[in-house]
Each structure stands twice: as structure tokens, then as C-alpha cells.
Design a protein around this motif. Structure first.
Motif, short mmCIF file in Angstrom:
data_model
loop_
_atom_site.label_atom_id
_atom_site.label_comp_id
_atom_site.label_asym_id
_atom_site.label_seq_id
_atom_site.Cartn_x
_atom_site.Cartn_y
_atom_site.Cartn_z
N VAL A 34 24.83 34.52 64.59
CA VAL A 34 24.64 33.81 63.32
C VAL A 34 24.19 34.79 62.24
N LEU A 35 23.22 35.63 62.58
CA LEU A 35 22.75 36.62 61.61
C LEU A 35 23.83 37.63 61.29
N PHE A 36 24.63 38.01 62.29
CA PHE A 36 25.73 38.93 62.04
C PHE A 36 26.65 38.39 60.96
N LEU A 37 27.09 37.14 61.11
CA LEU A 37 28.04 36.59 60.15
C LEU A 37 27.43 36.49 58.76
N MET A 38 26.15 36.17 58.67
CA MET A 38 25.49 36.09 57.38
C MET A 38 25.44 37.48 56.72
N HIS A 39 24.99 38.48 57.47
CA HIS A 39 24.87 39.83 56.93
C HIS A 39 26.24 40.47 56.72
N PHE A 40 27.19 40.14 57.58
CA PHE A 40 28.54 40.67 57.44
C PHE A 40 29.16 40.20 56.13
N SER A 41 28.94 38.94 55.75
CA SER A 41 29.47 38.44 54.48
C SER A 41 28.92 39.25 53.32
N ASP A 42 27.62 39.52 53.32
CA ASP A 42 27.02 40.34 52.26
C ASP A 42 27.66 41.73 52.23
N PHE A 43 27.81 42.33 53.40
CA PHE A 43 28.39 43.67 53.51
C PHE A 43 29.83 43.68 53.00
N VAL A 44 30.63 42.69 53.39
CA VAL A 44 32.03 42.62 52.97
C VAL A 44 32.14 42.43 51.46
N ARG A 45 31.33 41.53 50.90
CA ARG A 45 31.36 41.32 49.44
C ARG A 45 31.06 42.62 48.70
N THR A 46 30.05 43.34 49.15
CA THR A 46 29.68 44.59 48.50
C THR A 46 30.76 45.65 48.70
N SER A 47 31.26 45.78 49.93
CA SER A 47 32.25 46.81 50.24
C SER A 47 33.58 46.60 49.52
N THR A 48 33.92 45.35 49.23
CA THR A 48 35.20 45.05 48.59
C THR A 48 35.07 44.86 47.08
N GLY A 49 33.84 45.00 46.56
CA GLY A 49 33.63 44.87 45.13
C GLY A 49 33.59 43.43 44.63
N HIS A 50 33.30 42.49 45.52
CA HIS A 50 33.24 41.08 45.15
C HIS A 50 31.82 40.52 45.20
#
Length: 117
Positions: A48-64
């Protein structure tokens, strides 16, 4: 089996796990996996924590990171919050196969940034 192990199996043999093999099907697979855990009473806070933190990481990494998602309702447009990792990836890479490549690249970078295996 740990979530990352499942994803590694999918990465190695996508045609065996996904029909058709691609990002849209991968997303459905992940959602189904999460639902199965819930249905069987298996609670893994790490996932659960992975998916939450992964979303933050993906948004930042993709410029969104500053983009938000909305939903049109009869009453108007409803702001439903920050972009989910799936949406951030599809806004970055529209080709289904390339989006899957991007997902696994981001997953590797996320795991490396968190010293995860």
C-alpha cells in the motif's frame, strides 16, 4: 509472493501473464492483484505504501507533479486530486508498449532510490 517478485515475473514473461501484453493490461493486472489481496484478507502495508509513494515518484519523474485529475459530473467538474501513477505514465507515453517500458524503468529507479529489491 511479494509484490515486486510478481512484477518481475511479469516483466520477464509479459506474454505469459498479460493478454495482450501492454501497459493497459499491466495496470488491470496490478489492480486485480491488489483486489485479490483485499478479498483474501491479506494486508501488506508495504505494498500500500509502495503504491502511494510510487505515484509521487512517477508524477515528479515525468514532470506531472503539479497536475491534477478531474472528473466531469452533471453538477460540474470535480477535482479528484493529484494524478495517479497510471495517468502520469500515459500522459508521458501514449504508446501502450512504450508505456509499459517506461513503467518498469520508473519502477527500477524508484526501487533504487529507496534501496528496495
Amino acid at each position: 509472493m511479494a509484490f515486486f517478485e510478481v512484477l518481475e515475473r511479469v516483466r520477464r514473461r509479459p506474454d505469459m501473464h498479460l493478454k495482450p501484453a501492454g501497459f493497459v493490461t499491466l495496470c488491470a493486472f496490478i489492480e486485480g492483484y491488489e483486489s485479490a489481496l483485499i478479498d483474501h484478507g491479506i494486508r501488506d502495508d508495504h505494498d500500500v505504501l509502495f503504491l502511494m509513494h510510487f505515484s509521487d515518484f512517477v508524477r515528479t519523474s515525468t514532470g506531472h507533479e503539479d497536475e491534477r485529475d478531474s472528473l466531469t459530473t452533471p453538477e460540474g467538474i470535480l477535482d479528484i486530486g493529484q494524478l495517479h501513477w497510471q495517468t502520469a505514465i500515459t500522459r508521458t507515453e501514449q504508446d501502450d508498449g512504450e508505456a509499459m517500458v517506461l513503467f518498469f524503468d520508473l519502477l527500477d529507479r524508484f526501487k533504487a532510490s529507496r534501496s528496495l529489491r
